[in-house]
Design a protein around this motif. Structure first.
Motif, mmCIF file in Angstrom:
data_model
loop_
_atom_site.group_PDB
_atom_site.id
_atom_site.type_symbol
_atom_site.label_atom_id
_atom_site.label_comp_id
_atom_site.label_asym_id
_atom_site.label_seq_id
_atom_site.Cartn_x
_atom_site.Cartn_y
_atom_site.Cartn_z
ATOM 1 N N ALA A 374 31.754 56.105 74.184
ATOM 2 C CA ALA A 374 31.306 55.836 75.560
ATOM 3 C C ALA A 374 31.793 54.479 76.045
ATOM 4 C CB ALA A 374 29.782 55.914 75.631
ATOM 5 N N PHE A 378 33.988 53.885 79.374
ATOM 6 C CA PHE A 378 33.594 52.935 80.416
ATOM 7 C C PHE A 378 34.703 51.926 80.699
ATOM 8 C CE2 PHE A 378 28.972 53.973 79.731
ATOM 9 C CZ PHE A 378 28.703 54.272 81.046
ATOM 10 N N LEU A 398 31.362 61.142 80.290
ATOM 11 C CA LEU A 398 30.126 60.369 80.205
ATOM 12 C C LEU A 398 28.908 61.249 80.446
ATOM 13 C CD1 LEU A 398 31.216 57.123 82.084
ATOM 14 C CD2 LEU A 398 30.755 57.358 79.629
ATOM 15 N N SER A 402 25.961 61.784 77.740
ATOM 16 C CA SER A 402 24.596 61.378 78.072
ATOM 17 C C SER A 402 23.549 62.304 77.465
ATOM 18 C CB SER A 402 24.426 61.345 79.591
ATOM 19 O OG SER A 402 24.522 62.646 80.137
#
Length: 1587
Positions: A374, A378, A398, A402
């Motif tokens: 992740a 990002f 993402l 999650s």
């Protein structure tokens, strides 16, 4: 060698462009000799330079491994030069392409020389581009055979063989990079064969891989090649495997899937080359998309399902050498994610997305998150520039990551700042594919880590979301339901975030967003917004909670609360009422109710109270029980009752709804059962007792919003059932009140409900009741303590209570309690809500003013009772003040107080009470007396003798307290009371009390002293205005004198010589009554302050009127000297143009009156001879009116006094000669031109009438005046309703004269309104209309006079009668004080009789009809008649109006002429009659006459139809009135008119009128059938026709 798809495509395009730039043909016609080796000439191709190449020799040379490299290179170079020639290349491709395939492939394996390999590759590339696909197929088959054969090693020659094919067909490679310059420089030449094979597979024509013979062996060798240490070879192998999987050989690959997957990931992890990474990612992506690596080769390549993804996930559990494949995958993708090549990054992110999109395992996602994948994503997102391909891929990954909520939460918090710019980007694009994903991530971070969001980020997100909702509501941008839900959730989370506190203008954004969110739901294309509405309601609720946090008094937050209330009121509440019977989704209804409830549950403030009022005023009780009927669930029942309790808290006060909250679990869902519970005995059942308390509270509250029947009758029971339940409750549970089980609040609720339903039964129809229950209730009222002020009560219930004489004692005590409370808390609010029904002063005042209850009796009895007890001074004061306040609200209450003996009570207070010496009580009682006398009708005071001792008591108090020329406050108030007593005496009331005032010598002496002191001040008197003691005293004394003049004329008309009020002769005895001589009034006029001038002018006018009346009746000579008269004239002339128009008008009238005395005596004529000042006044008048720029409304008003003077001069026997020079033709024409409908006054009309009578006007001027006056009539008629409303408002603003300024203003107003005028004094629009009519009559008379025509006696008599009837226009006061008493209304009515005997018969009627055809000077008498009766129809005197209507009826009741009635209708007589009917109060004499005339006029059907349509609303109340009276004389007439209107003009009747008429006619038939009222046959026939 590595290949990029884009470079291959570009290379192919360049070759095509080169080919297209040449023209080529076939040269087979040229015969070529054989080569030196004797080969056929057909194998020898000519070049453009003149040489030739033998293809067979060429093949032998390059196929021979022993050939010298230099020879091979030279041959290849020569052939390469030749093939650059289009003709040569075309012949080679066409006839000999297959000849070179085998030698070229062999050459790649035979020579290790790099130039030779390059040349060979170019040659193969050109041959592969042939239109004959078999060339390419042969190359693919031969190379794949070599790669599949285990006998061949990874040699340099093998690589060259493949390289030739690569050069020839390297175009359109997908996702793979190709760099030709790098290819030849690589050391490991084995990868060349793989590279060329990959290029051949990448061909866009057909499927090159179809010519591979042994696919399994090929793939096996390729997988083995992945284990070689060469990074370049692994890259080429990966590409070939990728192409094979894409071209449909995935089933062959599936047998090697686990090993292939492991080796690919290992290669991806180890390499640093972006080209190798791209090839590997491409292969892994295909594997992930396919979802299976099974060994089945024959599977249909076109079908995949979600279940196939399981094998990949299972493979992720496995590992080679003990390393789990998911760990290897995580490590392998980190490098590509950090690549500087965006294509590699995007491909890697897509790979992750594909791998996790097939029902991902939470365990695998957990591993990826823990391996910091992740964070990598990002980072890519942060440096992406927020371009859509990167943004879309990253956010999808993402969103998948999650799902590992706990592990992902920390990563999300770190990466949250990256999401803020992203959401700004995607918010601008409608239906962006990752809008929902982004919003979900943002919401997850804010909800789980609220402290992560900074204040600036909150501000930015709020602005972004506000814009999204704004554009969505306005239709600029659409929004998916999921996006809408997430945006609403984010906004709610932001409101709860600590960073949101203290942000300026945040409340404004919340207000806009919450409003748009709700509105967007109703703009949704769905029939019902469903889940969207639930999210918007949640946002609305949280916004309201936010508005109460921290500084809740902030203006923005207050505006936010106000806006939320408005949204609920104007949007949600109407929607709920509209769809409640249509939707079946209980959750939506509960959501709306929950939102409303949360607003009510906030702190008890003005906004929550207002919202509660809004709900109950919108039939909330009815709506609540409707919800219970539609959704009979326990959840809905609790929500409804709990919310009802909160609503009652809002309207009745905090904790008022607690009984409902206590009983909510036990209350039934069916409202009908509520009344059943009320009938049960609850002494030993606490739950039942609690339910009964709740039922009483619900019934009690619902009655204040017109829902006592609205909410319960349709859904619960009618009034009869409710009353029966209440009576049963009283009978079985009265012991609860006696024993104290039930409190006083429950008793008050019961008393209120019982009184209400008894009052409703009395108003509507009789309902049987239980006398026993009433007796028990009254017993409880007498025995128990209760407070009428503690609870709201319906006006109907309160009225019924005050109609019960049996409980007069308790009610008197309640009134006393109210007086105490009102006295101690004058500023208390009248209840909790906007539409409060708390008992207030207005409610009691209304009862006292009414005639149908004992309110006034209780109040007067209480007043008397308190006087009899000691120590009640405070209570007595509060009762007196309360009565004064009642009179301020309802002045008519004074009539009821007087009828029930308030004068006797005051008499007792002044003479027999111990409180008579109390200054406070005396002052308050004086204020009460003033208020009573200012509003009571004189007829009520006619026989009341107690006012005489009260007056004497007031005089006894007043005279000793008055100093030389000043009074204290109490004395001035007493002067006001004495003035009002004298005022009532003019209406034949309080005669003895008035005489006691007029003939009181001490009062006369006191007033004389005050006037003498004022006059002696001279010019200094101007400084003593109303703000000084002297000026204030003088004003009140003059007011008393004015009313004494009027009272003297009424009470002592024959005993006075009014000329004694002028110049006092020597030796004459002073008058024994109040007297201010004319010269003293002139001094006050000249030197006094403005208020003194005003009142003195009214006094002087009144005095001169009396002198004139006396001289007119007795023809007396004037007793004053000429000098005295001239001095009076001098004062009056100087004030004609005074600033206060009232003073100027009074002086002008006085001046015109004195000028008129010339007619009665020649001696006075000398007064006006050569009066230059009068000429100046008239010239100023004429100049101002004739000048266009000056002829404004203000100028017209300012010169009204001068007009009186001009009219008086024109009426003299000898008009001054200079008048014609002033009013010459040009002057009069200028005045006429300046006249407009809006600035015509009665004075101007009177002036023109006198000018016309005096022959000053020309024909064209008369015509112009006719047009102006006609326009003026229309303007006045249009403005009459507005004038009436202004007059009504003026009456309402008069308040309690508890200060002398207000008392003085009131006395001046009644002095101005009741001032008696003569000689043409006119005010108001009615007088203007009357003057216009008099002008018209004078015009007819002037026209007729010179002609001298002879008419029949009847015609002349009719003309005389019609003109005489116009005298009704002259204002006549019916008071005894009028100077025109002899010419009263009755005499005017007598002049309406058409013959001297006062009787008519049918024969005489014919003569009248014939006479109506005649006219004077061409004017038909019927038209003159129509014009003449308009004024009387508009008269304010009802007798005049009724007489005129009867006149119309009598004139045409004998076989009426249709022509004459047509004229009357066209002259708008029907409109006048309708207007009279509208303002008649529907009293029988007026209604009967008007309806008979309208029935008569209806015979002119066509002309009357339009008038009837306009006047139809006036008939609606009439039919309601006449329907209640059996055999009403005009029932048939009215029904006929109604039927005619509905039949001929059906569109005129409104829906409400139809409903009302049906109810009335239904009631008539019901009562007729029951025998209650009778019906004439004609009436019975008309009623069904109307229906």
């Amino acid at each position: 060698m590595y290949y990029r798809e884009t470079e291959l495509q570009r290379g192919g395009e360049e070759e095509e462009e080169e080919d297209n730039s040449y023209s080529y043909g076939y040269a087979g016609d040229v015969r070529t000799p054989a080569c030196s080796q004797g080969h056929r000439s057909s194998l020898r191709l000519e070049t453009s330079e003149g040489g030739s190449i033998c293809l067979l020799c060429f093949c032998n040379l390059i196929s021979n491994p022993n050939s010298l490299s230099v020879h091979v290179s030279y041959a290849l170079s020569q052939l390469s030069q030749a093939i650059s020639q289009p003709t040569f290349l075309l012949n080679l491709r066409t006839f000999h392409a297959h000849l070179l395939i085998s030698p070229l492939v062999q050459a790649l394996s035979s020579f290790d020389d790099e130039p030779i390999a390059r040349q060979t590759i170019h040659l193969i590339a050109d041959l592969s581009d042939s239109a004959d696909l078999s060339v390419l197929s042969d190359f693919v088959a031969r190379i794949s055979d070599r790669l599949s054969s285990g006998a061949l090693a990874w040699s340099r020659r093998q690589i060259y063989t493949v390289l030739i094919l690569v050069i020839g067909s390297s175009r359109n490679c997908e996702k793979i990079r190709f760099s030709f310059s790098t290819l030849l420089s690589m050391n490991d030449i084995r990868r060349t064969a793989l590279h060329c094979f990959g290029v051949l597979l990448n061909r866009q024509t057909d499927n090159p891989s179809a010519h591979i013979k042994d696919k399994g062996a090929l793939i096996s060798n390729l997988v083995t090649g992945l284990q070689l240490p060469s990074e370049e070879i692994r890259g080429e192998v990966l590409f070939v495997l990728y192409k094979l999987s894409v071209l449909g050989h995935f089933d062959a690959l599936s047998a090697f899937c686990p090993k292939l997957l492991h080796l690919s990931l290992e290669a991806l992890m180890k390499t640093q080359n972006d080209d190798v990474r791209l090839n590997c990612v491409a292969l892994l992506t295909v594997l992930a998309q396919r979802g299976d690596f099974r060994n089945s080769i024959g599977n249909d390549q076109g079908s995949r399902n979600a279940g196939e993804a399981d094998n990949f996930m299972q493979a992720a559990e496995l590992g080679i050498d003990g390393t789990p494949l998911i760990i290897l995958f995580a490590e392998a993708i980190k490098g590509p994610l950090l690549s500087s090549d965006s294509q590699v990054q995007i491909g890697t992110v897509d790979l992750i997305s594909h791998c996790l999109s097939w029902e991902p395992s939470a365990k695998h996602i957990q591993v990826l998150v823990e391996e910091s994948i992740a964070d990598y994503v990002f980072e890519i997102l942060r440096f992406s520039g927020y371009k859509d391909p990167v943004v879309n891929s990253c956010l999808q990954v993402l969103d998948l990551l999650s799902m590992a909520e706990q592990a992902f939460r920390q990563r999300l918090a770190i990466g949250f700042p990256t999401l803020v710019p992203v959401i700004r980007h995607i918010a601008e694009i409608p239906f962006h594919p990752v809008q929902t994903h982004t919003l979900k991530l943002v919401w997850s971070c804010i909800s789980n880590c609220p402290g992560v969001v900074s204040r600036s980020q909150v501000e930015e997100l709020v602005l972004i979301l506000t814009g999204m909702f704004r554009r969505h509501t306005s239709g600029e941008m659409g929004m998916l339901p999921e996006t809408f839900a997430m945006a609403s959730s984010i906004f709610v989370a932001l409101l709860k975030s600590p960073s949101s506190h203290g942000i300026p203008d945040l409340a404004t954004s919340i207000q806009e967003t919450s409003t748009n969110a709700v509105l967007a739901c109703f703009y949704s294309p769905q029939k019902y917004p469903n889940q969207l509405l639930l999210h918007s309601l949640h946002l609305l609720k949280e916004a309201y909670i936010y508005s109460h946090e921290e500084n809740s008094v902030d203006s923005d937050k207050m505006e936010l609360r106000k806006n939320i209330m408005e949204v609920c009121k104007s949007c949600l509440l109407p929607w709920l009422r509209r769809i409640i019977d249509e939707t079946e989704e209980e959750e939506i209804i509960l959501g709306v109710l929950g939102t409303f409830h949360s607003i009510l549950l906030q702190e008890y403030d003005l906004q929550s109270r207002k919202f509660a009022e809004i709900l109950v005023s919108s039939s909330w009780f009815s709506l609540s029980f409707g919800c219970l009927g539609l959704y009979p669930t326990e959840k809905m029942k609790l929500r409804v009752y709990l919310m009802l309790s909160s609503v009652i808290d809002g309207v009745l006060g905090p904790n008022s709804g607690q009984p409902i909250r206590d009983a909510a679990p036990y209350l039934p869902s069916d409202p009908i059962d509520l009344l059943f519970l009320l009938r049960q005995k609850s002494s030993n059942n606490s739950d039942l007792f609690s339910c009964q308390s709740a039922v009483l509270l619900i019934l009690h509250t619902s009655t204040f919003y017109d829902e006592s029947l609205d909410s319960f009758s349709p859904r619960l029971a009618d009034e009869k059932q409710v009353l029966a339940s209440l009576e049963q409750y009283i009978l079985v549970n009265n012991s609860n009140f006696l024993c104290g089980i039930s409190d006083s609040v429950a008793l008050m609720q019961l008393l209120h409900l019982y009184s209400l339903f008894r009052g409703i039964a009395k108003m509507s129809y009789q309902i049987p009741y239980s006398p026993e229950a009433e007796k028990l209730l009254f017993h409880l009222v007498v025995e128990k303590e209760w407070d009428l002020l503690s609870l709201r009560i319906h006006p109907t219930a309160l009225k019924w209570l005050f109609q019960q004489e049996k409980i007069s004692g308790p009610l008197s005590n309640q009134i006393l309690n109210f007086c105490r409370f009102n006295s101690s808390n004058r500023t208390h609010t009248l209840g909790h809500g906007v539409n409060s029904q708390m008992i207030d002063t207005r409610a009691i005042a209304e009862l006292v003013a009414a005639e149908d209850n004992f309110g006034a009796t209780h109040l007067v009895s209480l007043f008397k009772h308190l006087q009899e007890e000691e120590g009640q001074e405070d209570d007595l004061t509060s009762v007196v003040n309360f009565m004064a306040e009642i009179l301020n609200i309802f002045p008519a209450a004074s009539n009821q107080l007087c009828l029930h003996g308030i004068d006797n009570a005051i008499h007792i207070l002044y003479y027999y009470s111990s409180y008579s010496s109390s200054p406070q009580i005396f002052r308050n009682s004086s204020i009460l007396i003033f208020n009573i006398l200012r509003s009571v009708h004189s007829e009520t005071l006619f026989d009341h003798e107690a006012w005489l001792p009260v007056t004497i008591k007031l005089l006894d108090f007043f005279i000793p307290t008055m100093a030389a020329d000043t009074c204290n406050q109490e004395s001035l108030l007493i002067i006001g009371i004495l003035s009002l007593i004298l005022h009532h005496s003019t209406n034949q009331a309080l005669a003895e009390a008035s005489k006691a005032i007029l003939l009181n010598t001490s009062l006369v002496c006191t007033i004389n002293n005050t006037i003498h002191a004022a006059c002696s001040k001279g010019p200094a008197l101007a400084d003593h205005n109303e703000e000084t003691n002297t000026g204030e005293t003088l004003i009140f004394v003059l007011l008393l004198y004015f009313f004494s003049l009027r009272s003297l004329h009424t009470l002592l008309p024959e005993t006075l010589d009014w000329q004694n009020f002028l110049e006092m002769s020597n030796g004459a005895q002073p008058l024994s009554m109040i007297c201010i001589h004319c010269h003293d009034l002139c001094r006050l006029l000249h030197f006094g302050s403005p208020p003194v001038k005003l009142i003195a002018s009214f006094c002087l006018l009144e005095l001169l009127i009396r002198v004139s009346d006396q001289r007119n009746s007795k023809f007396d000579e004037l007793k004053c000297s000429m000098g005295y008269l001239k001095s009076v004239l001098a004062v009056l002339e100087g004030l004609v143009f005074y600033g206060d128009i009232r003073v100027a008008k009074n002086c002008g009238l006085c001046l015109s009156m004195i000028l008129g005395w010339e007619k009665l005596g020649l001696g006075e004529a000398r007064v006006v001879q050569d009066d230059r000042w009068c000429r100046l006044v008239v010239e100023e008048l004429a100049l101002s009116l004739a000048t266009p720029s000056l002829a404004s409304n203000s100028v017209m008003n300012h010169h009204k006094p001068a007009a009186y003077v001009a009219v008086a001069l024109l009426r003299l026997n000898k008009v001054p000669e200079w008048m014609r020079s002033v009013f010459d033709g040009s002057c009069i024409s200028g005045i006429v031109e300046n006249l407009l409908a809006v600035n015509v006054s009665a004075e101007m009309t009177q002036l023109f009438r006198q000018l016309m009578i005096s022959n000053y006007l020309k024909a064209e001027q008369i015509t112009g005046l006719n047009h102006v006056f006609q326009a003026c009539r229309k303007y006045v008629y249009a403005d009459r309703s507005q004038e009436g409303s202004r007059e009504e408002h003026l009456e309402k603003v008069i308040s309690i004269p508890d200060d002398l300024g207000k008392a003085c203003e009131y006395l001046i107003r009644i002095m101005s309104s009741s001032s008696i005028v003569s000689g043409g004094v006119q005010t108001g629009t009615k007088t203007l209309l009357e003057e216009i009519e008099l002008y018209s009559i004078a015009k007819v008379t002037v026209k007729a006079k010179p002609k001298g025509q002879k008419f029949s006696s009847l015609t002349m008599h009719l003309q005389h009668c019609i003109l005489s009837s116009s005298l009704l226009f002259i204002p006549v006061k019916k008071t005894a004080g009028s100077s025109l008493d002899g010419v009263g209304s009755k005499r005017r009515l007598q002049e309406l009789n058409w013959n001297d005997q006062g009787s008519w018969n049918s024969g005489e009627a014919d003569n009248f009809m014939q006479a109506a055809e005649l006219g004077i000077d061409g004017t038909p008498l019927i038209s003159l008649f129509a014009e003449a009766i308009k004024g009387p129809l508009l008269s304010s005197d009802s007798q005049v109006q009724i007489g005129t209507v009867d006149l119309i009826s009598h004139c045409w009741s004998w076989e009426p002429s249709a022509k004459h009635i047509q004229v009357l209708v066209e002259e708008s007589i029907a409109d006048y009659v309708f207007e009279k009917l509208r303002f008649s109060g529907y009293k029988d004499p007026v209604a009967n006459s008007c309806l008979q005339v309208l029935d008569l006029l209806s015979t002119a059907k066509q002309a009357f139809r339009q008038r009837l349509a306009i006047g139809f609303p006036t008939l609606v109340p009439v039919i309601r009135h006449i329907a209640e009276i059996p055999f009403h004389p005009v029932q048939t007439h009215t029904l006929k008119l109604v039927w005619s209107s509905i039949s001929n003009c059906p569109g005129v009747v409104t829906r409400s009128q139809v409903e009302g008429r049906v109810l009335i006619l239904t009631g008539m038939f019901r009562k007729h059938s029951h025998g209650e009222i009778g019906m004439l046959p004609e009436t019975f026939a008309m009623a069904p026709q109307s229906l």
